[in-house]
Design a protein around this motif. Structure first.
Motif, short mmCIF file in Angstrom:
data_model
loop_
_atom_site.label_atom_id
_atom_site.label_comp_id
_atom_site.label_asym_id
_atom_site.label_seq_id
_atom_site.Cartn_x
_atom_site.Cartn_y
_atom_site.Cartn_z
N LYS A 81 32.17 41.62 26.02
CA LYS A 81 32.09 41.05 27.37
C LYS A 81 33.52 40.90 27.92
O LYS A 81 34.17 39.90 27.69
N LEU A 82 33.95 41.90 28.67
CA LEU A 82 35.32 41.85 29.21
C LEU A 82 35.53 40.70 30.18
O LEU A 82 36.64 40.19 30.31
N ASP A 83 34.46 40.26 30.85
CA ASP A 83 34.63 39.17 31.81
C ASP A 83 34.81 37.82 31.11
O ASP A 83 35.16 36.83 31.75
N SER A 84 34.61 37.77 29.80
CA SER A 84 34.82 36.51 29.08
C SER A 84 36.12 36.51 28.28
O SER A 84 36.35 35.62 27.46
N LEU A 164 37.12 50.26 40.28
CA LEU A 164 37.26 48.99 41.01
C LEU A 164 38.04 49.18 42.32
O LEU A 164 37.69 48.62 43.34
#
Length: 198
Positions: A81-84, A164
């Motif tokens: 989980k890159l967002d964590s 992105l």
């Protein structure tokens, strides 16, 4: 002299790839570094050119992100989980990815031992879910790991950055078009006009 020519990035240790990045990147360097021989000048010219072509093909291959792999009898997984990712992980990762001699430390942040695997019951094609050990500190364990793992991760981040950037550009253009349309509507309805004084 027996030559072992790597045919994939998986057969090239990260330490050799770092030597290549720090070299003058000549044909001699190419053969000496990736075939682990002291003097490439002793190779017959017919073999020399063929080896250069083979190694060039390997280096020009496009590595994919490898999510899990086994190295030195340990199962490793890419950060699920890159967002964590924590601030400390991000800062260390950014610093270690800057210089080739610390790429193996960056790899120790990206890939950590898998602590638990979970079955993905919704998508049989997709690999199992997994948890990894929490980040402690960067280390030298991956100095001779296959270069493919690190390079695949950097290509992943490069593509993610481009995606992105494109998404932000598309979103900005939609907002500008929407704003321009809204402004036309407001002008047609008289909003924003100066009141006429008698």
């Amino acid at each position: 002299m027996e030559l072992i020519i790597p045919t994939t990035l998986n057969e090239i240790p990260l330490s050799n790839f770092v030597k290549w990045e720090q070299s003058e990147k000549s044909e001699i360097d190419l053969i000496q570094i990736f075939c682990n021989i002291p003097d490439a000048k002793q190779i017959p010219i017919s073999e020399y050119k063929e080896i250069v072509l083979l190694l060039t093909d390997v280096l020009n291959s496009n590595p994919a992100l490898v999510k899990t792999f086994k190295y030195k009898d340990i199962d490793f997984g890419f950060i699920p989980k890159l967002d964590s990712i924590t601030g400390g992980e991000f800062i260390d990762l950014e610093n270690y990815m800057k210089e080739p001699e610390t790429w193996h430390k960056a790899m120790s942040i990206l890939y950590r031992p898998i602590t638990q695997r979970k079955k993905n019951w919704f998508d049989k094609k997709e690999h199992d879910f997994y948890d990894i050990e929490p980040y402690q500190e960067a280390h030298d364990f991956f100095i001779d790991a296959p270069a493919e793992y690190y390079l695949g991760a950097t290509v992943f981040f490069y593509n993610l950055g481009n995606d992105l950037l494109n998404a932000m550009t598309d979103y900005s253009q939609k907002i500008l078009k929407k704003q321009a349309l809204s402004n036309k509507t407001l002008i047609r309805s008289g909003v924003g006009s100066l009141a006429l004084e008698p």
